[in-house]
Scaffold this motif. Structure first.
Motif, mmCIF file in Angstrom:
data_model
loop_
_atom_site.group_PDB
_atom_site.id
_atom_site.type_symbol
_atom_site.label_atom_id
_atom_site.label_comp_id
_atom_site.label_asym_id
_atom_site.label_seq_id
_atom_site.Cartn_x
_atom_site.Cartn_y
_atom_site.Cartn_z
ATOM 1 N N ALA A 587 0.817 -1.212 0.000
ATOM 2 C CA ALA A 587 0.000 0.000 0.000
ATOM 3 C C ALA A 587 0.850 1.260 0.000
ATOM 4 O O ALA A 587 2.031 1.243 0.378
ATOM 5 N N SER A 588 0.255 2.354 -0.413
ATOM 6 C CA SER A 588 0.921 3.657 -0.345
ATOM 7 C C SER A 588 1.252 4.001 1.104
ATOM 8 O O SER A 588 0.580 3.544 2.041
ATOM 9 N N THR A 589 2.268 4.826 1.268
ATOM 10 C CA THR A 589 2.611 5.304 2.594
ATOM 11 C C THR A 589 1.442 6.078 3.183
ATOM 12 O O THR A 589 0.781 6.863 2.495
ATOM 13 N N ASN A 590 1.194 5.868 4.453
ATOM 14 C CA ASN A 590 0.163 6.613 5.173
ATOM 15 C C ASN A 590 0.791 7.893 5.723
ATOM 16 O O ASN A 590 1.835 7.848 6.383
ATOM 17 N N TYR A 591 0.184 9.024 5.457
ATOM 18 C CA TYR A 591 0.780 10.299 5.867
ATOM 19 C C TYR A 591 -0.295 11.369 5.997
ATOM 20 O O TYR A 591 -1.419 11.213 5.511
ATOM 21 N N LYS A 592 0.080 12.463 6.654
ATOM 22 C CA LYS A 592 -0.747 13.660 6.723
ATOM 23 C C LYS A 592 0.129 14.876 6.430
ATOM 24 O O LYS A 592 1.333 14.856 6.703
ATOM 25 N N ASP A 594 0.621 18.786 7.319
ATOM 26 C CA ASP A 594 0.260 19.820 8.281
ATOM 27 C C ASP A 594 1.116 21.049 8.032
ATOM 28 O O ASP A 594 2.322 21.041 8.269
ATOM 29 N N ASP A 595 0.488 22.122 7.533
ATOM 30 C CA ASP A 595 1.181 23.394 7.312
ATOM 31 C C ASP A 595 2.435 23.211 6.460
ATOM 32 O O ASP A 595 3.502 23.739 6.766
ATOM 33 N N GLY A 596 2.307 22.437 5.386
ATOM 34 C CA GLY A 596 3.402 22.242 4.445
ATOM 35 C C GLY A 596 4.313 21.078 4.753
ATOM 36 O O GLY A 596 5.128 20.697 3.905
ATOM 37 N N GLN A 597 4.209 20.497 5.951
ATOM 38 C CA GLN A 597 5.090 19.405 6.354
ATOM 39 C C GLN A 597 4.384 18.054 6.220
ATOM 40 O O GLN A 597 3.246 17.896 6.679
ATOM 41 N N VAL A 598 5.059 17.085 5.603
ATOM 42 C CA VAL A 598 4.525 15.738 5.458
ATOM 43 C C VAL A 598 4.933 14.926 6.682
ATOM 44 O O VAL A 598 6.127 14.752 6.950
#
Length: 719
Positions: A587-592, A594-598
């Protein structure tokens, strides 16, 4: 519209070409003549592939077996009536599994790069053959002289994807004849500018490639903005980086803004919100200005009035806050004492790499003295005086007298009384002679460093929200055109649409300081707009932690970063299995974001993707404070995401030098392992010990390929 501004994209491309200083991407623009059967610039694809009329007469001039780097059949040739050349590297019939891998370079380059690679994990020929594939590389349509205007090249077949597509299609003819088999499956991959070209290739053709792996990808707004915001921060924060880096290192305060002035905090906040990864500032001394060395003159040519407006009109930093730039601006008048050739520069040990920003010493240990005509090329000038000692990272040599009067040459650095040229037109440099009056001026270069504030795009680019007011409108004056899309279209043949046939795996780096990590997600959003609920049937995005922009296996600081080369190689193998056998990759990496930062989850099971996650403690904490002669117990855990293989190595850098001398034994076939190491520290100081974990899909400890690494780091303070 203000007088002197570019009115259309065609005008812009013409200006870039006529300037003689356009970046590599701009040189491609006017040569992009789409053939019948290929898609238009908007990325719409035809129903079936068509023979490109420019490439109807292929030829082969070399066909022989070679043993370096591995046994292979080398086929070299081109297409009559064009400058396009290709190299095919075929495995033996026993090794061949019916596919090819094709590397797409950031710009048109040599078709013989693979032959120059050292053996080991980075060798593209060896990896392809070990993967049952033959390898393709081309010169992208022909050589480009970046220092000259491109007028002579406008009629050439150089393009974003046509030369590569023609070579790929012809390789199938050769392969079928050689192996008596069916149509080979085909996969292309490319990074940075090559990622633009790889995406443009599959979005603008049908039936050429069955899948692609673009890596360290940019968005349509990357150029020049990802460079300008970083250079602004580099200038403002140059004396504060040690404390910023210390704050974000393991066991640090966690507050990089502590102790900064208002201007310094604003600069750090601005670049961070634009997506620059905070941990990546560890390389502030050597990261340089990267691709902006080539882009700079193209931006000046495209929007010349900006560089006057910056100093003379409200809303621009040069007018509103001139005191912030007073100590950085140079307008130094002098005369030429003598030109410096490439051979002389080598003897003087001058760093003539235009992308370098390490001006404090000017020493590069990898010099060789050029031979022949190349050694006589003028690469620098000795002045009659010594410019003042400011932090000069780029500018212009304005020629005010002599045969080249009225011309200007880009400068990359100043070493004493010597000014070193950037990506320069050698014919202009050769005209300068002793006694010619010149001025060293970095006014335009300083102005460029806040250009991104005046390039606010649409709302889908969230990192620019910091430059919008409460009403959503830009806070700063805006230029008449967004330059990023023009550069991208010139490079890729179109703007990214997310519309393609086949499969795609995108690889991106969480510490990438050139292609800010959020841009891979931006492209993923384009794909989701197109594919909707079927996105996962055709697309993956894998982020690599502790990895930078370059794909070299050797990093500039092995204690901080790893190569993503193993992830890229596994992506190609997984892509082939996905297309040929319908085996979905992890699966694709799970990420969020936030204010330009992964940001990614802490555990491998939650993070997903294919990179192992490494955690490390020193005496059960991120930081251990001890006395001289005392020992620290390090406990590390290496975990591989589901379906991504097993751990094959655990290596220790116990003194933080980047040399991983110690190793721990690893049980075979484990997806998670725990390792323990005790080490005594006999000298006072601050150390950053690291554990490097490696995984491999087939649990193959001997292979140099598809070895995927990550780091865990801690701080040890010995008093």
């Amino acid at each position: 519209m203000p007088k002197g501004c570019i009115r259309t994209r065609l005008d812009l491309v013409r200006a870039l070409l006529l300037s003689g200083w356009a970046c590599r991407a701009a040189l491609l623009a006017l040569s992009l003549v789409l053939p019948a059967g290929f898609a238009a610039a908007q990325g719409t694809a035809p129903s079936a592939p068509t023979v490109d009329p420019l490439f109807t007469a292929p030829y082969i001039d070399i066909d022989e077996w070679r043993d370096v780097p591995v046994r292979h059949r080398y086929v070299h040739g081109g297409f009559k009536g064009t400058e396009t050349r290709f190299s095919f590297y075929f495995p033996s019939k026993e090794q061949y599994q019916g596919r090819f891998f094709q590397h797409i370079t950031p710009v048109p380059d040599s078709e013989n790069l693979g032959q120059k690679m050292p053996p080991g994990e980075y060798n593209k020929i060896g990896f392809s053959i070990a993967s049952g594939a033959y390898f393709i590389e081309t010169n992208g349509g022909g050589h480009m002289d970046l220092g000259k205007a491109a007028g002579a090249q406008l009629g050439s077949p150089v393009s974003a994807y046509r030369a590569n597509a023609a070579a790929a299609q012809y390789s199938r003819v050769v392969a079928v004849q050689m192996y008596d088999g069916k149509r080979p499956w085909g996969y292309a991959y490319g990074g940075s500018g090559g990622a633009y070209r790889t995406i443009g290739s599959i979005e603008n053709t049908t039936g050429v490639w069955d899948g692609v792996v673009p890596y360290v990808v940019g968005s349509t707004m990357a150029i020049p903005n990802m460079f300008t915001v970083r250079m602004h921060a580099m200038r403002i924060l140059k004396d504060k980086f040690p404390q910023i880096v210390d704050a974000v290192e393991p066991g640090g305060s966690g507050d990089p803004y502590a102790g900064l002035t208002d201007d310094e905090a604003a600069a750090l906040r601005e670049v961070t919100r634009m997506g620059f990864p905070l941990p990546s500032w560890f390389g502030y001394k050597t990261m340089g200005i990267h691709g902006f060395a080539a882009l700079y003159q193209g931006v000046v040519a495209a929007d010349p009035t900006y560089f006057t407006d910056f100093w003379t009109k409200p809303g621009y930093l040069g007018f509103d806050r001139p005191e912030q730039l007073a100590g950085a601006r140079m307008q130094y008048a002098s005369t030429i004492a003598a030109p410096v050739t490439a051979a002389e520069a080598a003897k003087l040990r001058l760093n003539t790499d235009a992308s370098s920003n390490e001006n404090r010493g000017g020493v590069d240990n990898a010099y060789r003295i050029p031979e022949g005509e190349e050694g006589q090329r003028v690469v620098a000038f000795r002045l009659a005086g010594t410019p003042p000692p400011i932090d000069f990272v780029g500018g212009d040599l304005m020629v005010q007298g002599g045969a080249a009067k009225g011309r200007k040459l880009p400068l990359s650095r100043i070493v004493g009384d010597i000014v070193v040229l950037g990506v320069a037109d050698a014919s202009v440099a050769a005209q300068l002679a002793a006694g010619d009056s010149v001025q060293v001026d970095n006014s335009n270069f300083l102005a460029a460093q806040t250009y991104h504030r005046h390039q606010v795009p649409g709302p889908d680019f969230k990192v620019w929200d910091q430059f919008r007011g409460p009403d959503g409108k830009p806070q700063y004056p805006q230029r008449p055109m967004l330059l990023g899309p023009v550069f991208v279209q010139a490079t890729a043949g179109s703007l990214q649409t997310g519309k393609f046939e086949g499969k795609m795996i995108v690889c991106a780096s969480l510490w990438d300081r050139e292609a800010m990590p959020w841009q891979a997600d931006w492209y993923r959003s384009r794909v989701k707009e197109n594919l909707g609920s079927k996105t996962d049937e055709h697309f993956r995005l894998w982020y690599t932690d502790h990895a930078l922009h370059g794909d070299e296996p050797l990093t500039d600081d092995a204690n901080h970063v790893v190569s993503y080369q193993g992830v890229l190689q596994q992506a190609l193998r997984d892509l082939a299995a996905w297309v040929e056998k319908d085996i979905p990759p992890p699966a694709s990496t799970n990420y969020k974001i936030d204010d330009g930062q992964v940001n990614v989850p802490a555990s491998a099971a939650q993070r997903l993707g294919i990179q192992p996650v490494v955690t490390l403690t020193a005496n059960d904490h991120a930081r251990a404070d001890i006395g001289v002669g005392q020992s620290v117990t390090f406990i590390g855990t290496i975990s591989v995401p589901p379906g991504a293989g097993s751990v094959i190595a655990a290596q220790w850098d116990l003194d933080g030098t980047g040399v991983f001398e110690a190793g721990s034994r690893i049980p075979k076939g484990k997806g998670t392992v725990k390792v323990v190491m005790t080490h005594r520290f006999d000298k006072a100081g601050t150390y950053f010990p690291a554990l490097r974990g490696t995984s491999q899909r087939q649990d193959d400890v001997a292979t140099p390929y598809a070895r995927i690494q990550n780091l865990g780091r801690v701080r040890v303070v010995v008093r």
